[in-house]
Design a protein around this motif. Structure first.
Motif, PDB file in Angstrom:
ATOM      1  N   MET A   1       0.844  -1.182   0.000  1.00 43.38           N
ATOM      2  CA  MET A   1       0.000   0.000   0.000  1.00 43.38           C
ATOM      3  C   MET A   1       0.886   1.241   0.000  1.00 43.38           C
ATOM      4  SD  MET A   1      -2.851   0.941   2.810  1.00 43.38           S
ATOM      5  CE  MET A   1      -4.356   1.540   2.138  1.00 43.38           C
ATOM      6  N   ASN A   2       0.585   2.193  -0.846  1.00 39.98           N
ATOM      7  CA  ASN A   2       1.368   3.421  -0.927  1.00 39.98           C
ATOM      8  C   ASN A   2       0.885   4.438   0.094  1.00 39.98           C
ATOM      9  OD1 ASN A   2       3.266   2.847  -2.811  1.00 39.98           O
ATOM     10  ND2 ASN A   2       2.084   3.618  -4.547  1.00 39.98           N
ATOM     11  N   HIS A   3       1.827   4.948   0.851  1.00 35.58           N
ATOM     12  CA  HIS A   3       1.551   6.009   1.812  1.00 35.58           C
ATOM     13  C   HIS A   3       2.395   7.207   1.420  1.00 35.58           C
ATOM     14  CE1 HIS A   3      -0.629   3.466   4.661  1.00 35.58           C
ATOM     15  NE2 HIS A   3       0.293   2.539   4.456  1.00 35.58           N
ATOM     16  N   SER A   4       1.921   8.374   1.787  1.00 41.88           N
ATOM     17  CA  SER A   4       2.646   9.596   1.482  1.00 41.88           C
ATOM     18  C   SER A   4       3.827   9.761   2.433  1.00 41.88           C
ATOM     19  CB  SER A   4       1.692  10.788   1.615  1.00 41.88           C
ATOM     20  OG  SER A   4       2.409  11.990   1.634  1.00 41.88           O
ATOM     21  N   LYS A   5       5.032   9.936   1.846  1.00 42.46           N
ATOM     22  CA  LYS A   5       6.217  10.159   2.668  1.00 42.46           C
ATOM     23  C   LYS A   5       6.105  11.468   3.441  1.00 42.46           C
ATOM     24  CE  LYS A   5      10.404   9.444   1.108  1.00 42.46           C
ATOM     25  NZ  LYS A   5      11.598   9.287   0.254  1.00 42.46           N
ATOM     26  N   SER A   6       5.520  12.465   2.805  1.00 40.82           N
ATOM     27  CA  SER A   6       5.407  13.760   3.483  1.00 40.82           C
ATOM     28  C   SER A   6       4.422  13.676   4.656  1.00 40.82           C
ATOM     29  CB  SER A   6       5.006  14.862   2.505  1.00 40.82           C
ATOM     30  OG  SER A   6       3.793  14.551   1.874  1.00 40.82           O
ATOM     31  N   ASN A   7       3.318  12.947   4.492  1.00 40.37           N
ATOM     32  CA  ASN A   7       2.380  12.779   5.607  1.00 40.37           C
ATOM     33  C   ASN A   7       3.022  11.975   6.734  1.00 40.37           C
ATOM     34  OD1 ASN A   7       0.359  14.231   4.397  1.00 40.37           O
ATOM     35  ND2 ASN A   7      -0.817  12.445   3.745  1.00 40.37           N
ATOM     36  N   ALA A   8       3.720  10.909   6.385  1.00 39.61           N
ATOM     37  CA  ALA A   8       4.388  10.087   7.405  1.00 39.61           C
ATOM     38  C   ALA A   8       5.413  10.926   8.157  1.00 39.61           C
ATOM     39  CB  ALA A   8       5.053   8.884   6.759  1.00 39.61           C
ATOM     40  N   THR A   9       6.153  11.765   7.440  1.00 44.25           N
ATOM     41  CA  THR A   9       7.139  12.627   8.083  1.00 44.25           C
ATOM     42  C   THR A   9       6.464  13.655   8.981  1.00 44.25           C
ATOM     43  OG1 THR A   9       8.589  12.361   6.182  1.00 44.25           O
ATOM     44  CG2 THR A   9       9.089  14.181   7.665  1.00 44.25           C
ATOM     45  N   PHE A  10       5.358  14.232   8.497  1.00 40.07           N
ATOM     46  CA  PHE A  10       4.621  15.207   9.300  1.00 40.07           C
ATOM     47  C   PHE A  10       4.133  14.586  10.605  1.00 40.07           C
ATOM     48  CE2 PHE A  10       0.480  16.980  10.538  1.00 40.07           C
ATOM     49  CZ  PHE A  10       0.879  18.262  10.878  1.00 40.07           C
ATOM     50  N   PHE A  11       3.525  13.418  10.517  1.00 44.12           N
ATOM     51  CA  PHE A  11       3.028  12.765  11.727  1.00 44.12           C
ATOM     52  C   PHE A  11       4.159  12.308  12.632  1.00 44.12           C
ATOM     53  CE2 PHE A  11      -0.889  12.089   9.153  1.00 44.12           C
ATOM     54  CZ  PHE A  11      -1.748  12.785   9.986  1.00 44.12           C
ATOM     55  N   ALA A  12       5.306  11.970  12.063  1.00 45.41           N
ATOM     56  CA  ALA A  12       6.442  11.492  12.849  1.00 45.41           C
ATOM     57  C   ALA A  12       7.081  12.599  13.680  1.00 45.41           C
ATOM     58  CB  ALA A  12       7.478  10.836  11.948  1.00 45.41           C
TER      59      ALA A  12
END
Length: 168
Positions: A1-12
């Motif tokens: 499943m593709n997730h957004s790297k920018s969203n993952a970074t934002f939440f991280a």
């Protein structure tokens, strides 16, 4: 499943939240637990050397979430490498778990009592520098004693396992 790297970074930005965004709830909770426990222990007992772990955990969370977000394979929510050697589900089912949790709470309560009540009262009668050094010495000795107990208990368990293996 593709997730957004920018969203993952934002939440991280909040350690563990990026992993939760990726659906890795167990890993996210483990990272949050490590980060906030380290923060609480560091601040509550003025153990500034624990503070060095905070940026390590935080950056690990960010870079690991980014890496997993760009992964093309299916993500598996397993324990973090630091927790792999400990089977928490087995530990939580153990009869001794409640006892160990109670020991931790007693120790934390005792240290908090010393830090918030006893030392401020003693500071009226004793030089602050002596009190500070005494507190640091006491906390250090507690850590050493707990570490030694863990090592001794581990050795007893290993020798017990060896005896069982020899009998078989």
């Amino acid at each position: 499943m593709n997730h957004s790297k920018s969203n993952a970074t934002f939440f991280a930005i909040v350690p563990g939240a990026g992993h939760m965004y990726l659906g890795l709830m167990r890993q996210g909770i483990e990272i949050m637990f490590l980060f906030f426990l380290t923060f609480a222990v560091s601040n509550s007992f003025h153990l500034s050397f624990f503070g060095i772990l905070l940026p390590i955990i935080w950056f690990y969370s960010i870079f690991d979430a980014r890496k997993k977000a760009s992964s093309l394979t299916e993500l598996e929510d397993t324990d973090l490498p630091i927790f792999k050697s400990t089977d928490f589900s087995k530990l939580l089912k153990s009869n001794n778990t409640g006892k160990y949790i109670a020991y931790v709470f007693i120790l934390l309560g005792f240290l908090s009592l010393m830090d918030n009540i006893v030392l401020p009262l003693l500071s009226r009668y004793v030089n602050y520098e002596i009190l500070r050094l005494s507190k640091e010495l006491f906390i250090s000795l507690i850590f050493i004693a707990v570490g030694l107990l863990i090592i001794i208990k581990g050795r007893k368990l290993k020798t017990g396992d060896n005896k069982c293996n020899k009998e078989e």
